[in-house]
Motif scaffolding. Structure first.
Motif, PDB file in Angstrom:
ATOM      1  N   CYS A 120      -5.411   7.788  -3.363  1.00 22.67           N
ATOM      2  CA  CYS A 120      -4.000   8.027  -3.690  1.00 22.67           C
ATOM      3  C   CYS A 120      -3.198   8.398  -2.450  1.00 22.67           C
ATOM      4  N   GLU A 121      -3.815   9.183  -1.563  1.00 17.85           N
ATOM      5  CA  GLU A 121      -3.123   9.537  -0.324  1.00 17.85           C
ATOM      6  C   GLU A 121      -2.881   8.305   0.537  1.00 17.85           C
ATOM      7  N   GLU A 122      -3.887   7.440   0.621  1.00 27.06           N
ATOM      8  CA  GLU A 122      -3.755   6.210   1.397  1.00 27.06           C
ATOM      9  C   GLU A 122      -2.638   5.334   0.838  1.00 27.06           C
ATOM     10  N   ALA A 124      -8.648  11.230  -4.547  1.00 24.25           N
ATOM     11  CA  ALA A 124      -7.529  11.821  -3.815  1.00 24.25           C
ATOM     12  C   ALA A 124      -7.258  11.060  -2.527  1.00 24.25           C
ATOM     13  N   ALA A 125      -8.328  10.629  -1.850  1.00 28.68           N
ATOM     14  CA  ALA A 125      -8.155   9.878  -0.604  1.00 28.68           C
ATOM     15  C   ALA A 125      -7.480   8.535  -0.861  1.00 28.68           C
ATOM     16  N   SER A 173      -3.187   2.543  -6.196  1.00 23.84           N
ATOM     17  CA  SER A 173      -4.311   3.424  -5.891  1.00 23.84           C
ATOM     18  C   SER A 173      -5.618   2.641  -5.930  1.00 23.84           C
ATOM     19  N   ASP A 175      -0.068   6.409  -0.901  1.00 24.01           N
ATOM     20  CA  ASP A 175       1.159   7.187  -1.077  1.00 24.01           C
ATOM     21  C   ASP A 175       1.557   7.252  -2.543  1.00 24.01           C
ATOM     22  N   PRO A 181       1.389   9.605  -6.092  1.00 26.09           N
ATOM     23  CA  PRO A 181       1.138  10.927  -6.686  1.00 26.09           C
ATOM     24  C   PRO A 181       0.073  10.827  -7.771  1.00 26.09           C
ATOM     25  N   TRP A 182      -0.637  11.922  -8.029  1.00 23.36           N
ATOM     26  CA  TRP A 182      -1.636  11.899  -9.087  1.00 23.36           C
ATOM     27  C   TRP A 182      -1.688  13.235  -9.811  1.00 23.36           C
ATOM     28  N   SER A 206       0.818  -1.201   0.000  1.00 22.55           N
ATOM     29  CA  SER A 206       0.000   0.000   0.000  1.00 22.55           C
ATOM     30  C   SER A 206       0.855   1.255   0.000  1.00 22.55           C
ATOM     31  N   SER A 207       2.156   1.117   0.209  1.00 24.32           N
ATOM     32  CA  SER A 207       3.092   2.233   0.148  1.00 24.32           C
ATOM     33  C   SER A 207       4.187   1.890  -0.843  1.00 24.32           C
TER      34      SER A 207
END
Length: 431
Positions: free
Chosen positions: A363-365, A360-361, A425, A367, A369-370, A3-4
């Motif tokens: 992609c943030e989860e 966005a959430a 993502s 890690d 970029p978008w 996930s990272s």
């Protein structure tokens, strides 16, 4: 799948290349995806059979489309879905019902133009042929001649001195590939050749859905091998990422907050109007049956659909260094910049502000970029299964993808990092 992610997971991109090579037609893509889901514990269910509400992974195959879903333990009938949408078809040349033709001592295969290919990209290229044969008993046999078999020969510059000033191809006369020599057209020759290669008798074959494909394998490109050149990135890149993400979520044991789904349709490149396209009822029927199999009512179905979100994943346009004026001046997606969010206020894409927040959430989860894509106002915008899915099923839909060059060419180009970043993502979204 982490996930990272660390940048450029070569193993994921290598696996995508294997997937592309194994999937020269929508039917092969579905079979390849199904095989991978089977290894992750999914089982196929027939549409004509009764479905039960037990937990676990299931999938339905219809022609060139596949719908797969994972029911977590404890999922209620009204549990909403998280859907990754994609399509299995690509623009190409497809074999006509009477394929055997030729003239002037050349044997040719009669083809029809499917979707909106860049026709010049099919010229002077080594081509194979793949698809499915339909047998007398109604079953199908996949076929794939993955060697140089056909070629659409371009006219020599000596016979068309103006070719470099503006090539004009007649879709009927100039796009018929050659595959041999001979004075007489032999009816049934192509099907006989394919049937023999599949250990079938030509008399057993009563129908076919066949298409040509470039046999040049996918390859890393560039000084640092940071690019991927391959056929059918549009849109098997998304099918592969969605399959990998669904398998990863299922094997990790998803929480019952959502039911993760992969919906890979056929016929997106010509409008999606078929029983295997996004305009058809397939996705809605599968989701409804899943609700009812778990003891749900129409009220449960309405509640589930109201909470459902779909990420419609399809490739988009990277900024082209030789044609930058064709892009919006403030939106320049770049290869290896991460997946793109596709926006069009005229609903050629289904993304709105709330959908942007969902993506966005995720992609943030993860890690990851978008980037954002929007068309130049002076040019028409393409579309996807996104607006169709939103309108047909009344579910919130967000259009995303990976930036690429040479879209609809026989050989497309994207960043080698981006498939892995997209897949991560999607894992975060499905979780």
């Amino acid at each position: 799948m982490s996930s990272s992610p660390t940048r450029f997971d070569r193993g994921h991109t290598d696996d995508l290349m294997t997937f592309l090579t194994a999937s020269p037609s929508p039917y092969h893509a579905v079979a390849t995806a199904a095989e991978r889901l089977e290894k992750a514990g999914f089982r196929q269910v027939e549409e004509t059979a009764a479905w039960d509400g037990t937990t676990g992974g299931r999938y339905v195959v219809r022609g060139g489309a596949i719908i797969a879903w994972y029911v977590p333990e404890g999922a209620a009938p009204h549990t909403p879905f998280r859907v990754v949408g994609a399509h299995t078809d690509s623009p190409n040349l497809r074999v006509k019902p009477r394929p055997d033709s030729g003239a002037h001592g050349w044997r040719q295969v009669a083809v029809e133009i499917y979707g909106g290919p860049l026709l010049n990209s099919w010229l002077d290229r080594d081509l194979g042929i793949a698809g499915r044969l339909t047998l007398r008993d109604g079953t199908h046999r996949l076929v794939n001649v993955d060697r140089p078999l056909l070629r659409v020969p371009q006219l020599a510059i000596h016979l068309d001195r103006g070719a470099n000033d503006g090539l004009k191809l007649d879709r009927q006369r100039h796009m018929q590939p050659i595959w041999g020599l001979g004075e007489d057209v032999r009816e049934g020759d192509l099907v006989r050749f394919l049937a023999e290669g599949a250990d079938l008798g030509a008399e057993d074959v009563t129908g076919w859905d066949l298409m040509v494909h470039s046999v040049e394998p996918p390859a890393y490109l560039g000084r640092d091998r940071e690019l991927l050149a391959a056929p059918r990135l549009d849109n098997l890149l998304s099918v592969h990422a969605g399959t990998a993400a669904l398998a990863a979520v299922a094997t990790a044991g998803a929480a019952p907050a959502h039911i993760p789904v992969l919906a890979a349709f056929d016929h997106e490149e010509n409008g999606s109007e078929s029983d295997t396209g996004a305009q058809g009822p397939l996705l809605g029927t599968v989701l409804e049956r899943s609700v009812y199999a778990r003891g749900g009512t129409y009220e449960d179905r309405a509640r589930a659909f109201a909470g459902t979100v779909c990420l419609s994943s399809d490739v988009g346009h990277a900024v082209h260094p030789n044609y930058a004026e064709r892009h919006d001046p403030t939106h320049h997606p770049r290869p290896n910049g991460g997946p793109i969010l596709k926006v069009n206020v005229n609903q050629r894409y289904a993304t709105d502000g709330s959908g942007r927040a969902v993506f966005a959430a995720a992609c943030e989860e993860a890690d990851v970029p978008w980037q954002t894509f929007v068309s130049n106002n002076d040019l028409p915008c393409g579309t996807t299964i996104g607006p169709i899915t939103a309108a047909r099923h009344g579910i919130r839909t967000v259009d995303i993808g990976v930036a690429c060059l040479s879209m609809h060419s026989a050989r497309e180009l994207c960043g080698a990092d981006d498939p892995f970043l997209l897949a991560n993502s999607l894992v975060a979204f499905l979780k």
